[in-house]
Design a protein around this motif. Structure first.
Motif, PDB file in Angstrom:
ATOM      1  N   LYS A  74       0.804  -1.223   0.000  1.00  0.00           N
ATOM      2  CA  LYS A  74       0.000   0.000   0.000  1.00  0.00           C
ATOM      3  C   LYS A  74       0.837   1.272   0.000  1.00  0.00           C
ATOM      4  CE  LYS A  74      -4.029  -2.075   2.238  1.00  0.00           C
ATOM      5  NZ  LYS A  74      -4.990  -1.974   3.348  1.00  0.00           N
ATOM      6  N   HIS A  75       2.036   1.189   0.523  1.00  0.00           N
ATOM      7  CA  HIS A  75       2.874   2.396   0.610  1.00  0.00           C
ATOM      8  C   HIS A  75       4.297   2.054   0.153  1.00  0.00           C
ATOM      9  CE1 HIS A  75      -0.408   4.150   2.987  1.00  0.00           C
ATOM     10  NE2 HIS A  75      -0.396   3.020   3.692  1.00  0.00           N
ATOM     11  N   PRO A  76       4.484   1.641  -1.115  1.00  0.00           N
ATOM     12  CA  PRO A  76       5.818   1.199  -1.568  1.00  0.00           C
ATOM     13  C   PRO A  76       6.846   2.317  -1.625  1.00  0.00           C
ATOM     14  CG  PRO A  76       4.309   1.337  -3.428  1.00  0.00           C
ATOM     15  CD  PRO A  76       3.486   1.555  -2.203  1.00  0.00           C
ATOM     16  N   LYS A  77       6.375   3.582  -1.694  1.00  0.00           N
ATOM     17  CA  LYS A  77       7.314   4.693  -1.796  1.00  0.00           C
ATOM     18  C   LYS A  77       7.561   5.384  -0.464  1.00  0.00           C
ATOM     19  CE  LYS A  77       6.185   5.654  -6.630  1.00  0.00           C
ATOM     20  NZ  LYS A  77       5.762   6.687  -7.612  1.00  0.00           N
ATOM     21  N   ASP A  78       6.973   4.872   0.578  1.00  0.00           N
ATOM     22  CA  ASP A  78       7.171   5.471   1.892  1.00  0.00           C
ATOM     23  C   ASP A  78       8.566   5.144   2.410  1.00  0.00           C
ATOM     24  OD1 ASP A  78       5.310   6.747   4.189  1.00  0.00           O
ATOM     25  OD2 ASP A  78       6.807   5.411   5.098  1.00  0.00           O
ATOM     26  N   PRO A  82      11.444   0.185   2.765  1.00  0.00           N
ATOM     27  CA  PRO A  82      12.637  -0.682   2.724  1.00  0.00           C
ATOM     28  C   PRO A  82      12.860  -1.446   4.019  1.00  0.00           C
ATOM     29  CG  PRO A  82      13.126   1.471   1.787  1.00  0.00           C
ATOM     30  CD  PRO A  82      11.785   1.584   2.425  1.00  0.00           C
ATOM     31  N   GLY A  83      12.711  -0.766   5.177  1.00  0.00           N
ATOM     32  CA  GLY A  83      12.897  -1.447   6.449  1.00  0.00           C
ATOM     33  C   GLY A  83      11.863  -2.529   6.679  1.00  0.00           C
ATOM     34  N   ALA A  84      10.619  -2.261   6.266  1.00  0.00           N
ATOM     35  CA  ALA A  84       9.560  -3.250   6.428  1.00  0.00           C
ATOM     36  C   ALA A  84       9.823  -4.467   5.548  1.00  0.00           C
ATOM     37  CB  ALA A  84       8.212  -2.618   6.085  1.00  0.00           C
ATOM     38  N   ARG A 111      14.361  -3.176  -5.707  1.00  0.00           N
ATOM     39  CA  ARG A 111      13.516  -1.972  -5.615  1.00  0.00           C
ATOM     40  C   ARG A 111      14.156  -0.867  -4.777  1.00  0.00           C
ATOM     41  NH1 ARG A 111       8.216  -2.567  -7.342  1.00  0.00           N
ATOM     42  NH2 ARG A 111       8.189  -4.199  -8.938  1.00  0.00           N
ATOM     43  N   TYR A 112      14.980  -1.249  -3.814  1.00  0.00           N
ATOM     44  CA  TYR A 112      15.570  -0.255  -2.916  1.00  0.00           C
ATOM     45  C   TYR A 112      17.087  -0.469  -2.820  1.00  0.00           C
ATOM     46  CZ  TYR A 112      10.639  -0.333  -1.629  1.00  0.00           C
ATOM     47  OH  TYR A 112       9.269  -0.322  -1.667  1.00  0.00           O
TER      48      TYR A 112
END
Length: 562
Positions: A74-78, A82-84, A111-112
């Motif tokens: 839901k929040h891939p750019k938050d 990355p930590g999650a 992705r990160y």
């Protein structure tokens, strides 16, 4: 009645409180029951992250994994994504869901890539890949059903692709070779090991990769393959290994493997030679006996082969062992005896032994007679016929025709021969000892020396002789053999489909007494080759082409001076 109703209501409330089940009502949908911990997690990224942390503190790892995954979706750019992602991968690995853990680690690095946990995610992938490589089986409904070497290769390939200069990249590339070797996909295994040597030559794992290449070919030769190249490739790989890594812990084993290969190669060549010897195909037998002598000098088998060659020569004579295309010496003398005196045959650069005699030409009545059949020109010419005896135009044309005939036939005694440099005008016999090899490729000196000898024989300017009878000695050293990429795979500049191969030789020519006839000069031979399943084999097959071009340039410089 009231007492029963009260007890029933209290029991339902207790069960509902202990199980914490949820009943979800949505407009237009049926009532949905959701078990404890399976409720949909919503809210902002921070709220979802806090729920995941709370679930971890309570020991509910499944709910924590779900919360971290929901945050990522839901929040891939938050900033928390990355930590999650990394924490979800860790929990998946802890729970034993290794394939999902590897996929989540891979998601993080792709992705990160600027995540502070990038290196830890690569290490996590490598850890899972090693687990599958060591034999861990894929499970279905908790039951192991099959090995997962393909999954291991997939994980290691992702590491090589996403972290080409990372800490675990060389080992991941090596493990791809191990997995393919366990699957008996030897071509793919050799290609993977060769990639380790080409891309990471200074990494300690490169020594193991070189040894494994030799071991694959060694096993193929030991198990009795009909491909004679297996023994040669195994020997080459082990010799390269000992040259590059003489202090490796596997050096002793490599030497023992080379000794076994030498015994096998000697036995195979000797077996073939004895077969032809028994069938009285002596020329073929001598060829294979000679192979034993060249490849294994100083051994008992070499002495046995030389003894048998001497016996065959004494039995059948040297003439029976020469190639069938050569012209016999008696026939040469017979042809020479038919040659008219004063008009010797033109000489040929390849020597008389390589040229079959031509039949005498048919006389043509339309052409004037050759100069050797014309009347002597030193006496006074006879008087011209009178006008009454012959027409005037024909009488006028006769002297002109005679002059043309003399002009056309006056050079029949000359021929175009080799144009040697002036310092080599007295050199006719040349000795060509084996070149000195200063490269890392073993036994290439034999290939190059043979190519030069064959080119000298084909050119014909000089004849080959041993050092005791030669007018000059050609001494040379192979200084460098380079392989450079010529064409890459589209979309992957690290993968090469075509190489250029360049061979450098430095040579000089000395007289029999040691006088320098030609100072040191350099000559180069080049070729190109496409990469198949085995780069080493492809390069070996291209070496003769480069050696042939180099030999052509070298002999041209000796015979023509340029």
């Amino acid at each position: 009645m009231r007492l029963r109703l009260f007890i029933t209501v209290m029991g339902v409330l207790c069960l509902a409180t202990g199980g914490q089940a949820s009943i979800i009502f949505r407009p237009g949908e049926k009532v949905k029951y959701v078990g404890p911990g399976e409720e949909e997690i919503s809210g902002s990224a921070q709220q979802i992250y806090d729920k995941a942390q709370e679930a971890e503190k309570q020991g509910n790892m499944g709910r924590a994994i779900k919360a971290y995954t929901q945050l990522l979706k839901k929040h891939p750019k938050d900033a928390l994504a990355p930590g999650a992602t990394y924490r979800a991968a860790q929990l998946l690995e802890f729970e034993g869901d290794y394939m999902k853990a590897a996929m989540t680690y891979r998601w993080l690095v792709e992705r990160y890539p600027s995540s502070p946990n990038f290196d830890e995610a690569i290490e996590g992938q490598f850890r899972v890949g090693e687990m599958y490589l060591s034999g861990k089986k894929i499970k279905m409904l908790g039951i192991p059903i099959a090995t997962s070497l393909d999954r291991a290769v997939e994980i290691f390939a992702a590491i090589v692709r996403t972290a080409p200069f990372g800490r675990y990249t060389a080992r991941a590339q090596f493990d791809i070779g191990l997995a393919r070797q366990k699957q008996s996909a030897n071509d793919a295994a050799i290609q993977a090991y060769q990639a380790v040597i080409d891309k990471f030559p200074n990494d300690p794992i490169a020594a193991d990769a070189q040894y494994q290449i030799g071991y694959i070919w060694y096993e193929a030769a030991r198990l009795g393959t009909n491909d004679q190249a297996a023994t040669q490739n195994a020997r080459t790989a082990f010799e390269d290994f000992l040259f590059r890594y003489p202090k490796s812990e596997k050096a002793q084993q490599a030497r023992e493997n080379l000794e076994r290969l030498q015994q096998k190669s000697t036995g195979d060549a000797m077996k073939i030679a004895k077969f032809y010897d028994k069938e009285k195909a002596y020329r073929a037998a001598v060829i294979y006996y000679g192979q034993v002598i060249r490849e294994h000098p100083g051994t008992t088998a070499s002495a046995e082969a030389q003894k048998r060659i001497d016996q065959i020569r004494a039995k059948v004579g040297p003439t029976a062992l020469t190639p069938a295309v050569a012209v016999n010496e008696p026939k040469k003398k017979q042809v020479a005896s038919r040659a008219p005196a004063g008009n010797p045959r033109p000489s040929f650069r390849n020597g008389d032994a390589e040229v079959a005699p031509l039949p005498p030409p048919e006389p043509d009545s339309n052409l004037p007679p050759p100069a050797s059949l014309l009347p002597p020109t030193t006496t006074a010419p006879e008087p011209s016929p009178s006008p009454e005896s012959s027409p005037a135009p024909e009488a006028a044309a006769t002297p002109l025709l005679t002059a043309v005939c003399l002009l056309l036939t006056s050079c029949l005694g000359y021929h175009v021969g080799p144009v040697k440099p002036g310092v080599l005008r007295d050199v006719h016999l040349v000795a060509v000892p084996t070149f000195e090899n200063k490269t890392l490729l073993p036994r290439v000196e034999v290939l190059v020396t043979d190519s030069v000898i064959k080119q000298l024989q084909q050119d014909g300017t000089y004849k080959i002789a041993d050092q005791g009878n030669a007018d000059a000695v050609l001494k040379a050293e192979i200084t460098e053999i380079n392989r450079t990429p010529a064409r890459s795979v589209r979309g992957n500049v690290l993968a090469t489909t075509e190489f250029n191969l360049t061979m450098h030789v430095r040579y000089k020519l000395e007289a029999h007494g040691g006088t320098l006839l030609m100072p040191y000069a350099d000559v180069v031979g080049t070729t190109s080759f496409f990469v198949g399943t085995d780069v080493t084999t492809d390069e070996r097959q291209a070496l003769p082409l480069a050696a042939e071009e180099l030999a052509t340039h070298l002999v041209t410089q000796l015979s023509e001076g340029w």
